[in-house]
Scaffold this active site. Structure first.
Site, short mmCIF file in Angstrom:
data_model
loop_
_atom_site.label_atom_id
_atom_site.label_comp_id
_atom_site.label_asym_id
_atom_site.label_seq_id
_atom_site.Cartn_x
_atom_site.Cartn_y
_atom_site.Cartn_z
N GLU A 35 -21.55 -7.86 -12.17
CA GLU A 35 -22.50 -8.44 -11.20
C GLU A 35 -23.92 -8.04 -11.58
OE1 GLU A 35 -21.34 -7.33 -7.23
OE2 GLU A 35 -19.40 -8.30 -7.39
N HIS A 74 -21.17 -11.55 -3.59
CA HIS A 74 -20.98 -10.21 -2.99
C HIS A 74 -21.66 -10.14 -1.62
CE1 HIS A 74 -20.17 -5.74 -4.14
NE2 HIS A 74 -20.07 -5.91 -2.82
N GLY A 77 -19.92 -9.67 1.31
CA GLY A 77 -19.03 -9.07 2.31
C GLY A 77 -19.76 -8.22 3.34
N ALA A 78 -20.76 -7.48 2.89
CA ALA A 78 -21.47 -6.58 3.81
C ALA A 78 -22.81 -7.15 4.23
CB ALA A 78 -21.68 -5.23 3.14
N ASP A 109 0.86 -1.17 0.00
CA ASP A 109 0.00 0.00 0.00
C ASP A 109 0.90 1.22 0.00
OD1 ASP A 109 -1.71 2.17 0.57
OD2 ASP A 109 -3.09 0.89 1.70
P1 NAD Z 1 -9.97 2.29 2.60
O1 NAD Z 1 -10.07 3.50 1.74
O2 NAD Z 1 -9.98 2.44 4.07
O3 NAD Z 1 -8.67 1.45 2.21
C1 NAD Z 1 -8.23 1.25 0.90
C2 NAD Z 1 -6.72 1.19 0.93
O4 NAD Z 1 -6.28 0.94 -0.41
C3 NAD Z 1 -6.06 2.51 1.38
O5 NAD Z 1 -5.16 2.28 2.45
C4 NAD Z 1 -5.33 3.01 0.15
O6 NAD Z 1 -4.10 3.65 0.45
C5 NAD Z 1 -5.10 1.72 -0.61
N1 NAD Z 1 -4.93 1.95 -2.05
C6 NAD Z 1 -5.63 2.78 -2.85
N2 NAD Z 1 -5.16 2.71 -4.11
C7 NAD Z 1 -4.14 1.82 -4.09
C8 NAD Z 1 -3.26 1.31 -5.08
N3 NAD Z 1 -3.34 1.73 -6.34
N4 NAD Z 1 -2.33 0.41 -4.71
C9 NAD Z 1 -2.26 -0.03 -3.43
N5 NAD Z 1 -3.05 0.42 -2.43
C10 NAD Z 1 -3.99 1.34 -2.77
O7 NAD Z 1 -11.17 1.36 2.13
P2 NAD Z 1 -11.77 0.10 2.89
O8 NAD Z 1 -12.84 0.52 3.81
O9 NAD Z 1 -10.66 -0.72 3.43
O10 NAD Z 1 -12.50 -0.66 1.69
C11 NAD Z 1 -11.79 -1.14 0.59
C12 NAD Z 1 -12.76 -1.58 -0.49
O11 NAD Z 1 -13.42 -2.76 -0.08
C13 NAD Z 1 -13.90 -0.60 -0.76
O12 NAD Z 1 -13.51 0.43 -1.62
C14 NAD Z 1 -14.95 -1.48 -1.38
O13 NAD Z 1 -14.83 -1.48 -2.78
C15 NAD Z 1 -14.61 -2.87 -0.85
N6 NAD Z 1 -15.67 -3.41 0.02
C16 NAD Z 1 -16.27 -4.57 -0.34
C17 NAD Z 1 -17.26 -5.12 0.45
C18 NAD Z 1 -17.97 -6.38 0.05
O14 NAD Z 1 -19.16 -6.49 0.28
N7 NAD Z 1 -17.31 -7.35 -0.53
C19 NAD Z 1 -17.64 -4.47 1.63
C20 NAD Z 1 -17.01 -3.28 1.98
C21 NAD Z 1 -16.03 -2.75 1.16
C1 MLT Z 2 -19.44 -1.83 -0.07
O1 MLT Z 2 -18.64 -1.26 -0.81
O2 MLT Z 2 -19.89 -1.29 0.95
C2 MLT Z 2 -19.82 -3.23 -0.36
O3 MLT Z 2 -19.59 -3.61 -1.64
C3 MLT Z 2 -21.09 -3.67 0.21
C4 MLT Z 2 -22.34 -3.46 -0.56
O4 MLT Z 2 -22.42 -2.63 -1.42
O5 MLT Z 2 -23.27 -4.16 -0.31
#
Ligand code: NAD
Ligand code: MLT
Length: 315
Positions: free
Chosen positions: A265, A283, A285-286, A175
């Site tokens: 999706e 999907h 995760g949440a 990161d």
């Molecule tokens: P966040 O912003 O706290 O963390 C993201 C991290 O990625 C940061 O530390 C940032 O520095 C790093 N980053 C950004 N661009 C980068 C790059 N090019 N190379 C390396 N590192 C990089 O976000 P978060 O809360 O940890 O969430 C991350 C992602 O997870 C969300 O954006 C969302 O898309 C996904 N998410 C998915 C679900 C699900 O249901 N599966 C649920 C919640 C979030």
């Molecule tokens: C998110 O980015 O919060 C997740 O993908 C969860 C969702 O949209 O359901």
């Protein structure tokens, strides 16, 4: 009860927790539509002062333009990749999300996928239910002493790393935006992406979807990985090239994968579905009661504040 006329319309374009609907019900004309039905979405936006979405509804420039009264777009979750924030901002429309609502759930989902991939849990369960008692076929691997690579050490990446630490793994992360001291305090060694790919026995992706991160793990990167690596993606589809991952599994370089998110999706067909060593979830995760309550309540409160013209703090 007689409702006051001309209440602002709040459009709910995806399922929202009942507790959130209660916050909105008395003050607004709450309307429900399926945000993936594009003509219905564009028509419904005509009257909307607010629209609440999860990840399936695209609020792009066209959607913003179709909503002359729109004051706020609320994303009941973290990722904003389905909202055109610059287009909304240019029109003076506020965009809010719930950045911490589901991070524990998302981190736990990544841990669940990783354990399931390491121990063949899903495949063994499906086989047993089909009448097959096969113990050696589903021999797995331990986590203890292995190297776990976290790609994206943000909110969810940190929670994931903290949980993995309990398994006695070595933690590394890629990161470029976090301070080495912060990583060190977490017991995580920062590496370049290529080094992380070469060293990790497990890799878990926790990046946002941006132009920079789409396709970050593709053919070149999968050629660098440590043979036998297992890869988890509970962040966003498209960060890993699904066909390249399937090819790497087919040729044995990658031993398995846990995938919660897909480039397109809903996804009901993927080259990854051919493998027993792939655990796939739609999907989820949440998708916990707690995360949906928190996300729904946070955005419902933010919508209220925005429509009242009040300051909207970080949810
Ligand atoms: P966040 O912003 O706290 O963390 C993201 C991290 O990625 C940061 O530390 C940032 O520095 C790093 N980053 C950004 N661009 C980068 C790059 N090019 N190379 C390396 N590192 C990089 O976000 P978060 O809360 O940890 O969430 C991350 C992602 O997870 C969300 O954006 C969302 O898309 C996904 N998410 C998915 C679900 C699900 O249901 N599966 C649920 C919640 C979030
Ligand atoms: C998110 O980015 O919060 C997740 O993908 C969860 C969702 O949209 O359901």
């Amino acid at each position: 009860m007689t409702l006051p006329p001309d209440r602002p319309v709040v459009l709910i374009a995806e399922e929202l927790a009942p507790s959130a609907l209660e916050v909105l019900a008395d003050d607004y004309d709450v309307r429900h539509i399926d945000g993936t039905d594009r003509p219905a979405l564009l028509a419904a936006l005509t009257d909307a002062s607010a629209v609440i979405v999860r990840s399936a509804t695209q609020i792009d420039a066209e959607a913003v333009a179709a909503a002359p009264r729109l004051k706020v777009v609320a994303r009941a979750g973290v990722g904003l990749d389905n909202v055109d924030v610059p287009a909304a901002t240019a029109r003076g429309v506020m965009v809010v999300n719930a950045p911490t609502s589901n991070i524990v759930s998302a981190a736990e989902q990544a841990v669940a996928l990783l354990l399931s991939v390491a121990r063949n849990t899903a495949a063994a369960s499906a086989a047993l239910k089909a009448g097959e008692w096969k113990r050696s076929k589903y021999t797995g691997v331990e986590l203890s002493g292995k190297t776990v690579g976290v790609v994206g050490l943000g909110r969810i990446g940190v929670l994931f790393a903290q949980r993995m630490a309990a398994f006695g793994v070595r933690l590394v992360a890629y990161d470029p935006y976090i301070q080495p001291a912060r990583a060190a305090a977490l017991g995580v060694r920062l590496l370049g992406l290529d080094e992380l790919l070469r060293e990790s026995d497990f890799i878990s992706i926790h990046l946002p979807k941006t132009p920079e991160t789409v396709g970050l793990i593709g053919v070149r990167e999968l050629a660098l990985v440590k043979p036998g690596v297992r890869i988890i993606n509970a962040a966003r589809g498209g960060l890993i090239d699904e066909q390249a991952l399937a090819d790497a599994i087919a040729d044995g370089r990658v031993a398995g994968a846990g995938i919660d998110v897909f480039a397109k999706e809903p996804c009901v067909a993927s080259p990854l579905f051919a493998f027993d060593s792939v655990v796939a979830t739609p999907h989820l995760g949440a998708s916990t009661i707690e995360a949906q309550d928190k996300a729904g309540l946070a955005v419902a409160r933010s919508v209220k504040l925005a429509l009242d013209g009040e300051f909207v703090p970080d949810a």
